[in-house]
Design an enzyme around this catalytic site. Structure first.
Site, PDB file in Angstrom:
ATOM      1  N   CYS A   1       0.811  -1.225   0.000  1.00 18.13           N
ATOM      2  CA  CYS A   1       0.000   0.000   0.000  1.00 18.13           C
ATOM      3  C   CYS A   1       0.843   1.274   0.000  1.00 18.13           C
ATOM      4  O   CYS A   1       0.474   2.267  -0.638  1.00 18.13           O
ATOM      5  CB  CYS A   1      -0.972   0.003   1.174  1.00 18.13           C
ATOM      6  SG  CYS A   1      -0.223  -0.179   2.798  1.00 18.13           S
TER       7      CYS A   1
ATOM      8  N   ASP B   1      -7.786   5.268  -1.839  1.00 17.88           N
ATOM      9  CA  ASP B   1      -7.438   4.055  -1.095  1.00 17.88           C
ATOM     10  C   ASP B   1      -6.843   3.000  -2.021  1.00 17.88           C
ATOM     11  O   ASP B   1      -7.516   2.533  -2.945  1.00 17.88           O
ATOM     12  CB  ASP B   1      -8.696   3.506  -0.427  1.00 17.88           C
ATOM     13  CG  ASP B   1      -8.409   2.370   0.537  1.00 17.88           C
ATOM     14  OD1 ASP B   1      -7.236   1.969   0.644  1.00 17.88           O
ATOM     15  OD2 ASP B   1      -9.357   1.889   1.188  1.00 17.88           O
TER      16      ASP B   1
ATOM     17  N   HIS C   1      -6.147  -0.084  -1.328  1.00 14.34           N
ATOM     18  CA  HIS C   1      -6.333  -1.437  -0.805  1.00 14.34           C
ATOM     19  C   HIS C   1      -7.333  -2.292  -1.579  1.00 14.34           C
ATOM     20  O   HIS C   1      -7.562  -3.441  -1.219  1.00 14.34           O
ATOM     21  CB  HIS C   1      -6.741  -1.360   0.669  1.00 14.34           C
ATOM     22  CG  HIS C   1      -5.672  -0.802   1.550  1.00 14.34           C
ATOM     23  ND1 HIS C   1      -5.551   0.548   1.806  1.00 14.34           N
ATOM     24  CD2 HIS C   1      -4.660  -1.406   2.213  1.00 14.34           C
ATOM     25  CE1 HIS C   1      -4.514   0.750   2.599  1.00 14.34           C
ATOM     26  NE2 HIS C   1      -3.956  -0.413   2.863  1.00 14.34           N
TER      27      HIS C   1
END
Length: 482
Positions: free
Chosen positions: A173, A368, A370
């Site tokens: 990440c 994000d 993820h």
């Protein structure tokens, strides 16, 4: 955010309603009328299971490469070892945060201004403008937000050297967040801050070329493969988490290696990279010093002595507290998004990096990384390519006081005038920080030593640490601070 600079304000009247994306951006919740809710249950649980099973998949692949394991004495269920590994490490906490985390979606019902990478969206509703202008401003904000490049976990790419890994799920990440920041710098450089993703094809060739640079193979200059190779000296390794400082240094190393491979006219990263660190050896946290002389030196080295000044990417890794950000730094963090040179922040929850691109009051908007997506391959001149996986219509936010205290701020300066403007803004921000500057600006590092020594005794009260001190406090589940 009222009271911040008026520069960069986006006029709602110039925004056409036809530019509004089809999908709703107020919230991704299925609950009617909700504008500030947590993830809906279906997406929440699908995210949980996708994350959990991907952990087991990677565990299986990485375990198969071990050469010196002792033979099993007794047989057990195939789930036992992976579950024990997850429980013992930090992965379970990350899975738990994905399910029960504090991040929310949409824009809260407020009339405060929104700042997105140097652009201001005024959504206040007064008697003269009414709701129409506020609606147009929100639509313009969403068009801007959804035009930022999103780079997420991928699966199915070529193996990373000898690791046997074909996915970066649950460990990449920070690398993906940093790719987003650098991709934004390239958008600034090639297409300008006002660029928006075309609603129709053909796509802009420069835009497609930028995406191609971040493909998931060694052939793409800024792939995760090449980042890991460039960052070996700073501890980067496939399957391991890494902190913002090491990530910034890795980009500096990768940019240097690519510069040596080509001439100035065909640079894949057409800008100097300057990591603004706390002292000469780059190992000190606290309030780093941006040296104008050092910036000029980086520009000269980038141009191989042909130019006095070039475009420059500034990366400022920081540690702003022990287990959480000292509240005294939050106003300054908010203010950096009002700078026209703003590239946002690499940061997020402990152990889960995101790319923070904007603020409204005490909330930070972020992209994000993820979400797990299949690898995408297209050529650099494919203006008909499907690039939907590189953008997001869901606006997520998190309170600024909950983000990890270890982070990095990015800025892009197009030329010397732009850099001088940035230095002026940064100096003013430091002067108004009530003794808690994020970083300071000086003509040279040596000339700043005397001033820094005068305030060094006050650093502990501000929650400022050296990078080495931060290592000692870091839990195994948090950023790997190098």
């Amino acid at each position: 955010m009222k009271g911040f600079r008026d520069r960069g304000i986006i006029s709602p009247s110039k925004t056409s309603t036809t530019d509004t994306p089809k999908s709703s951006f107020i919230s991704d919740s299925s609950e009617p009328g909700s504008t500030d809710t947590k993830f809906s249950k279906p997406s929440l649980w699908s995210s949980f299971f996708a994350s959990a099973f991907s952990v087991f998949d990677i565990y299986h692949k990485s375990s198969s490469t071990s050469q010196n394991k002792a033979p099993h004495i007794r047989h057990s269920n195939g789930w036992t070892s992976p579950v024990k590994t997850i429980m013992a490490g930090g992965t379970m906490r990350r899975i738990q945060e994905r399910v029960l985390g504090t991040s929310k979606t949409g824009i809260s019902n407020t009339t405060s201004d929104i700042w997105l990478l140097g652009a201001c969206y005024k959504i206040s509703q007064d008697d003269s403008s009414g709701n129409a202008d506020a609606t147009n401003a929100l639509a313009a904000f969403h068009r801007d937000f959804s035009s930022r490049i999103l780079i997420t976990y991928r699966k199915g790419f070529d193996m990373i050297e000898d690791s046997k890994l074909t996915s970066d799920v649950n460990w990449g990440c920070m690398l993906r967040s940093s790719q987003m920041l650098v991709a934004q710098a390239l958008l600034y450089h090639q297409l300008g801050r006002s660029w928006r993703k075309p609603l129709d094809k053909p796509l802009d060739r420069e835009y497609v070329e930028i995406l191609h640079l971040f493909g998931d193979s060694e052939a793409s200059a800024f792939s995760i493969h090449n980042l890991l190779q460039a960052g070996k000296a700073y501890g980067l390794a496939a399957g391991s988490w890494v902190g913002p400082y090491a990530m910034c240094r890795s980009w500096e190393s990768l940019a240097r290696s690519k510069r040596e491979e080509t001439n100035l006219e065909y640079q894949t990263l057409p800008m100097a990279v300057y990591v603004v660190s706390g002292c000469e050896d780059g190992e000190r946290g606290g309030a780093p010093v941006l040296s104008i002389e050092d910036a000029a030196k980086h520009c000269s080295e980038f141009s191989k002595g042909q130019e006095d000044w070039t475009p420059i990417l500034l990366l400022v890794p920081l540690v702003l507290g022990l287990d959480k950000i000292n509240p005294r730094y939050i106003p300054s963090l908010q203010a950096t998004f009002t700078f026209p040179q703003s590239l946002g922040i690499l940061g997020g929850k402990p152990g889960a990096s995101t790319y923070i691109v904007g603020v409204q009051d005490e909330n930070a908007f972020y992209l994000d990384p993820h979400e797990v997506q299949l690898v995408v391959n297209f050529s650099r001149d494919d203006v008909e390519a499907n690039t939907s996986s590189y953008h997001c219509d869901v606006v997520r936010h998190i309170p600024l006081d909950l983000i990890d205290s270890s982070l990095a701020i990015g800025f892009y300066c197009r030329d010397k005038d732009d850099f001088d403007d940035f230095c002026s803004l940064a100096s003013k921000l430091a002067d108004e920080s009530n003794g808690a500057p994020l970083f300071t600006v000086a003509n040279s590092y040596i000339s700043s030593k005397r001033d820094n020594s005068e305030v060094r005794d006050d650093e502990d009260s501000l929650g400022v640490m050296t990078m080495n001190d931060a290592e000692g406090c870091s839990n195994e589940d948090d950023w790997q601070l190098l």
